[in-house]
Structure formats: C-alpha cells, structure tokens
Design an enzyme around this catalytic site. Sequence first.
Site, mmCIF file in Angstrom:
data_model
loop_
_atom_site.group_PDB
_atom_site.id
_atom_site.type_symbol
_atom_site.label_atom_id
_atom_site.label_comp_id
_atom_site.label_asym_id
_atom_site.label_seq_id
_atom_site.Cartn_x
_atom_site.Cartn_y
_atom_site.Cartn_z
ATOM 1 N N GLY A 131 0.762 -1.246 0.015
ATOM 2 C CA GLY A 131 -0.107 -0.005 0.001
ATOM 3 C C GLY A 131 0.959 1.408 -0.008
ATOM 4 N N THR A 153 1.678 3.310 -2.046
ATOM 5 C CA THR A 153 1.400 4.678 -2.827
ATOM 6 C C THR A 153 0.113 5.042 -2.207
ATOM 7 O OG1 THR A 153 0.443 3.107 -4.487
ATOM 8 C CG2 THR A 153 2.552 3.890 -4.852
ATOM 9 N N ASP A 163 -2.610 6.790 0.588
ATOM 10 C CA ASP A 163 -2.707 7.961 1.439
ATOM 11 C C ASP A 163 -1.868 8.100 2.684
ATOM 12 O OD1 ASP A 163 -4.315 9.141 -0.574
ATOM 13 O OD2 ASP A 163 -6.033 9.051 0.806
ATOM 14 N N LEU A 164 -1.852 7.177 3.378
ATOM 15 C CA LEU A 164 -1.206 6.970 4.658
ATOM 16 C C LEU A 164 0.216 7.047 4.323
ATOM 17 C CD1 LEU A 164 -1.845 6.783 7.751
ATOM 18 C CD2 LEU A 164 -0.953 4.343 7.595
ATOM 19 N N LYS A 211 1.786 8.033 1.765
ATOM 20 C CA LYS A 211 2.246 9.510 1.361
ATOM 21 C C LYS A 211 2.458 10.301 2.336
ATOM 22 C CE LYS A 211 -0.199 8.927 -3.150
ATOM 23 N NZ LYS A 211 -1.337 9.417 -3.627
ATOM 24 N N TYR A 236 -1.756 6.844 18.473
ATOM 25 C CA TYR A 236 -1.731 7.613 19.592
ATOM 26 C C TYR A 236 -0.579 7.323 20.585
ATOM 27 C CZ TYR A 236 -5.303 11.110 18.809
ATOM 28 O OH TYR A 236 -5.882 12.204 18.360
ATOM 29 N N LEU A 237 -0.149 6.033 20.480
ATOM 30 C CA LEU A 237 0.838 5.797 21.347
ATOM 31 C C LEU A 237 2.136 6.245 20.956
ATOM 32 C CD1 LEU A 237 -0.134 1.945 22.252
ATOM 33 C CD2 LEU A 237 -0.788 4.126 23.422
ATOM 34 N N HIS A 248 -7.744 4.643 20.301
ATOM 35 C CA HIS A 248 -6.828 5.844 20.688
ATOM 36 C C HIS A 248 -7.407 6.145 22.048
ATOM 37 C CE1 HIS A 248 -5.796 5.569 16.728
ATOM 38 N NE2 HIS A 248 -6.739 6.693 16.153
ATOM 39 N N ARG A 304 -9.867 21.747 16.359
ATOM 40 C CA ARG A 304 -8.891 20.510 16.110
ATOM 41 C C ARG A 304 -8.239 20.528 17.399
ATOM 42 N NH1 ARG A 304 -4.611 18.559 12.085
ATOM 43 N NH2 ARG A 304 -4.383 16.308 12.925
HETATM 44 C C1 BG6 Z 1 -7.472 7.958 13.038
HETATM 45 C C2 BG6 Z 1 -9.221 8.127 12.430
HETATM 46 O O1 BG6 Z 1 -7.081 6.758 13.743
HETATM 47 O O2 BG6 Z 1 -7.247 9.161 13.834
HETATM 48 C C3 BG6 Z 1 -9.427 9.488 12.035
HETATM 49 O O3 BG6 Z 1 -9.247 7.006 11.782
HETATM 50 C C4 BG6 Z 1 -9.166 10.565 13.020
HETATM 51 O O4 BG6 Z 1 -10.670 9.432 11.863
HETATM 52 C C5 BG6 Z 1 -7.493 10.353 13.129
HETATM 53 O O5 BG6 Z 1 -9.162 11.653 12.201
HETATM 54 C C6 BG6 Z 1 -7.128 11.342 14.415
HETATM 55 O O6 BG6 Z 1 -5.928 11.390 14.726
HETATM 56 P P1 BG6 Z 1 -4.966 12.789 15.052
HETATM 57 O O7 BG6 Z 1 -3.530 12.296 15.100
HETATM 58 O O8 BG6 Z 1 -5.097 13.619 13.907
HETATM 59 O O9 BG6 Z 1 -5.765 13.168 16.102
#
Ligand code: BG6
Length: 795
Positions: free
Chosen positions: A40, A42, A44-45, A47, A213-214, A275, A373
């Site tokens: 995978g 090429t 999004d993740l 890239k 998140y970790l 997370h 955010r």
């Molecule tokens: C991802 C989710 O695991 O975490 C996304 O699939 C979410 O929907 C993202 O936007 C949030 O991560 P961060 O690092 O931007 O807080």
Amino acid sequence: MWKVVWAALLLLATVCAQRGYAKETKGAPKVGHVSVVIVGGTGDLAKKYLWQGFFQLYANQVSSGYSFSFYGGGLLPKDKATPILFEALKGVVCPRELSVERCALVKEQFLKLAEYWQLKTLEDYQALGKHLTEQLKQEGIVEAGRLFYLSVPAFAYADIAEKINNSCRPTNGAWLRVVLEKPFGHDFSSAQLLSTQLGTSLKDEEMYRIDHYLGKQVVSKILPFRRENSKHLDPIWNKHHIERVEIVLKETLDARGRIPFYDQYGVIRDVIQNHLTEVMTLLTMGLPANLSDVKEVLRNKLKIFSALQHLDRNCATIGQYQTYNLEVQEELNKTKEYYSLTPTFAGIMVHVDIAQYEKMPIILTSGKMLDERLGYARILFKNDIFCVQSHDSVHCKPKQIVFYFGHGTLQYPAILVSKNLFKPDLMDTEWKEVTEHKDVSVLGMPISDYYVLTPTVQREAYTELILHIFQGRKDSFISTENLLASWGFWTPLLHGLAKTSPRLYPGGADNGNLLDFRLLGREVTFANEAVVMITQDHMGGSGAESFQVMQGKYRSADMVSAWPEELIVRLAADLQAAAENAVREGGRFHLALSGGSSPLALFQRLARHHYSFPWRDTHVWMVDERCVPLTELDSNFRTLHDQLLQHVKMPYFNIHPMPVQMNQRLCVEEDSGALLYERDITQLVNASSFHFVLLGVGYDGHTASLFPGSKLDTHGDSLVALTESPAKPHQRMSLTLKAINQAQKVGVLVMGKSKHELVTQLSRVKDNPKKWPVTGIRPTSGRLVWYIDYDALLG
Ligand code: BG6
C-alpha cells in the site's frame, strides 16, 4: 547497487547527529541489512506519514551500521505506480538536525534505495522473497530483518500475512516484523477471528499493531510523567482528589471521502475504542516497576480492562453531523430514503471499579465537524478551598493536569500542570520547561497559570513508532490480549447503540451547546433539548415544522409521540402527575410495571430525576414475570430492582414481586402463586383497579406475558395467570387482560426503529387479541395512552 550505498553510508557516518533516541534497545536487531516493504506504498497514509517516517529512520540510522532497501508495494503494475511512488518519496522532508547539503545527499541515497514492486498474487510475493534473498547473497551482506508495513484495508491482512509467511520470511535468524494498521476488527468476535487468522501465519512477537496515539509524544510520556512525579501524584491520584478525567479528541474535518470505511465504523470504533481507550488505560493503570517491561505494562493494563464497569446505552450520547447522511447517500449510492445511524460524535462516561477510582467519572468524547481541532486528557482535581475574596488568586483556580496532544490554542504538544498543584519534574532531557508564553488560554485558564513541559523537538507519531518497530520495542503497540480486552469492553455498548438515532448537529461553531452533555450518576444525557426539525421527507407534511412532543390518535386511543429522550421525559412526568393525583385523592398510588427493555430508560429517569415522586405512598406491582428466581439477571423484578427500586426511598412492604418461586420450585400450578398474587391485589388495590399499568409490546404483538395463541379465554375472571411464552424462559406469570383493563390508566410504551414495522401493522389491524394480544387492551372505564417514539413511528 548496495555496495555503492554502503560507501555512501560510510561517508555519511559522521553526518547524522545521533539523538539519544537512535540508540539500540535491548533485543534490537544485530547490525545488517533491513528490507522495508510498505504494502500500500502509494496510498494516502504512506504518502502522508509512512515514507516520511522511514526516511527519518534512514537518516538517523545510516551511521549506525545498518543498510536499507525500501519497496513500495501495491496492486498496480510497476510502470504505472513507479511515478506515483517517486512523487511521494520526493515529498519527504529532512529532520531539523541535518544541514541542507547533507539532507540533499541523504535524500538522494534514500531515493536510490527505493523501488516499486507489484504485490498482487502469491507469485509476486514469491518473486519479492527470492529477490530479497538473492540480493543479500550477491552483495554478501548479513541480513538484520524484514519489515512489512501493511497499509491496506483490514480485509486483506490475513491473505497478505499468509503470502509473507509462505514466501518472504528471512532466514539465518533475521527478524520478521509485520506492521498492521487499524481497524483490527469491528467488534469482539471479528477481532478474535482476525487475530486467529493472523496467528496461523505470524507469531505474536512478529505482529506490530499500530495505534498512532501511542506514538504521540505526550501520550508516550504519560507513564514516565506519572513515575517522575510520583511523590506529588501518589497521594492525589485517586477518587478522593480527582473530580473527573476527560479524554477528548475534537476534529473539524468531516468523513467525506472515507464513508465506505467510516459508515461501518463510526466514531466509537474509529477513535474511542482504540486511541482514547489507550490513553485512559495509561492514566489509570497501576504504575509498572519497569516502564519498558512490556509484560508488566500489559498486565497492569489488563487489570484496568477487567475492572471497567459494564457500559449500557445510557452511559453514552451520540450525534451525527447534519450533512453526513447526504455524504453516505452519495458515496454509497443509496437512495434518498436511506438513513445512516452511524454516529460521528459520542460522549461516553466510564467508571473503573477499583477502590482507587470508584465512582470517579472518566469522560471519553470525540466528534467530527466540531468547532476546533484539539486532543487532550485532563485530570481535574477537586478544589477543597473556599475562596471568600480574591477569586483570581491562584489557589482559587481549577487544579488540573492537562496532557495536551497538540493543535488547539497552544499548537504544540505539552504537559501542563496548574501552578496550584505542584511544579513537575522533567521526564528526560528530551523535554524542557516552557517559560515564555504567548498570551493564550488552555481549557479556561491562562497559560501563565500552568507549568508547561514540552518536547525539545517535535516528532510525528508515525516517525516515533517506525523507530520503535525498527528497535523491536513492543511497548508502543497493541498486543492481542489488549485488543481483545478493549473490544470486549466496547462491544456491548456498540451493540446497545446500534439502533439508536444520533442527535443531528449542524457542524462547527453552529453546534453551539447542542452537544454538551450532563453526567448524572452513571447516566449521560444531552444537557439541552434538541429542537427537532421534521421535514417533508420524514413526515410527508408540508414545509418544515419544529416540535418536540406530538399528541395524536393511534388505534383510536390517545397517542403521545416524541424523540426517545423527550418521550421518556413526558411519560415520567405523566406518571408522577398520576401518582400525585392518586395520593392526594386516596393516599396510595398503585403502579404495575412491565419487564422488557423499553421501560429501562423510564426507570432510570424516575430514579435520577424524580426526587419529589411520592414513593412513600406508592405500591409497585409487576405486570408480568419470567419463571426464574428473582435474583437472576433475566428476572423482570431484578431489572426493576437494579434500575429503579434500589435508588428510591420506598417502604419495602410496598413492593410486590410476583411469587414465581415457591416451595423451592418455579411456577408450579399447585403452589398457587398466581392466586396468591391475585389475593394481594384484591386486598390492597381498591376495586382491583391499578392507578397506572405500564405495558410494552413485542414484535409478535404480545403484551405483558400474553402471547399470540395464549388461551386468553381460559383466564375467565382471574386477574393473574400462568402463561407460556414462545421464547425462553417459556413459563411466565402475568396480569390478565381483565386485570389490565380494569386499570384507571394504561400506558403502552413502544420505542426504537425495530418496532416501526409492528407499529405500522398494528395501526391497520382490527382488535384480535388471540393474534395480537395488545389489541385486547381496551380499558373498561380507564384511559389508554400509546407512548410511541419517532423511531418506532416514523422508522
Ligand atoms: C484516525 C482516525 O485513527 O485518527 C481518524 O481514523 C482521525 O478518523 C484520526 O481523524 C485522528 O488522529 P490525529 O492524530 O489527527 O488526532
């Protein structure tokens, strides 16, 4: 090719300033060659984060004796995908510690080491495996390991893992590490199935399940912070000092472009189950003696999971941003009638049932399309000082520790400790104290009221985790046991919410306080009533009307209808009015209550909001009972006890469970339990006429424990009878139609989308109690009211 690379690497040996984190940890691979394959590669993740992370790994490790090769794998043929891959690779940026010239050199080498490899069939994997081995042989290089990063949809995992196992395993003791991205399943059983499938190809120590998140710098420092500051924290890290814990992820983005994934998962599965739950366990688990002892950390985490109190749907509020459904209709090719119930917002309250945290609320909340955010975990402490004057002085302010993941007003990751708590110690040299601040507020307090710690260099979570994978550090990854424990905890709530309609919210600042929620005991409810817009689409009416509770007629009786929460509020208010009226007139209120799931919300509402209900003068009777001991969880009385009776102050001799168990046996005719109950009713209830009988209705039209085909005519003048249910437990005791129809008021509560078809059907059928027992409810002189929520009414 690699020989050239080796030379270049030697040249670079002095180039890269090695930060502390590049040093090898125990169990790190022996020096040698590492092949990295992003399946995978090429996508999004890859890239956005992965190539950057691997580039940084490369830049930091070239001087430590390792050599690397990188493969971007994918389904496209090589000629098509190679330009896409190189476009992504060119976008990587250098770590700050590299000078511009040196960065150019490292980047050039990195690009030379990368190539695209089509990975579709088993043959493709076999060819790759062969290529990796031959290259090593040709160059005479020792292999350290192979790292496969599966950045593909989860349904492909088991198949790819099998192919890797069959044809790409390294030999000569080199390691194999396979990295997996969430989702790891959809609920407990699918996660278990996936784990079993993966387990046939990979050993547990070879699997690295990512929870990014970790890898966030603040999250990874929660345990070190707790340990470093334990002399301050130990005395206060408990229910006596902590008011509550909040773990929050607010997002401004919508789910557009990801709907095929998102609509199957929703916010709880997408970010809360993983997370936010991980953060919660790090905050609440017992501190391990050795923070890098993976087993001890896991053991302590599992202890928390096993102490989490079971969640039911009242522990959560859910919402959905208003345009979400349109996005679903578009991206999933659905018709205009299609309504998705997938939540994009959730507010949930969790309790950990151990003495240290008993009754201490832990709030987990996240949503798309919110006003900002921001991600953080806040520990809000109780402030036991009453300020008489000078409310601005520091000891009058909230006492809190904020683990600030990033974004928001601060814009950088930090750990903040309010100055009225203590001055925190730094965890290590990679963190510093911030003493000069912009003029901002964090969670309602000026930044100058906090001690602020922040990393000296900010790093992306993926970059951190990629380094940990390379180092073989498993403490930042999700083990199978951890994963299953988490799904085990969340699955009942997810199933419980599956048919619940989320509250719609407009998105962004317009949400105002629509999503604020209130904590009441174990219950979470929206703090403000929603003004619901019912449009033509829903109602077939004209124009848009806004209303909350609607009165009408149903089966020629009165009907009250509203959204579920409002309906329960209304029914509880009607019950209280009936109770007050009865007590005023005759000193007693006789209430007969049903089992089933619909009245649960009512019981909880009565217990938590109706403190002025005349419980002292109320007698509670059962409409029906299952023939099981009253202590069993599926006994109607047990449910009523747990949800209502134990929370209200009521003389115990006013409580009348049905005598289903007599002489150590259940519902035996000769024991005359039904007659006994009838005798009690006749003796205590004036004219055997209950003031209020609350009923539900089942999918087959049954009410109380009167089922289709029940021999209703054999009940004669009896008020109570033993009956049979088609579902287990088959034996029941029930009030008869005669007893119910003698009541002064009968309420039939019908809730949930799954009852819509039934509601439609019942609206058309004539009275036929044998087929539809509920149609036999025709109070002789009392009043019948149907309480039907919009989900059941409108579908
Ligand atoms: C991802 C989710 O695991 O975490 C996304 O699939 C979410 O929907 C993202 O936007 C949030 O991560 P961060 O690092 O931007 O807080």
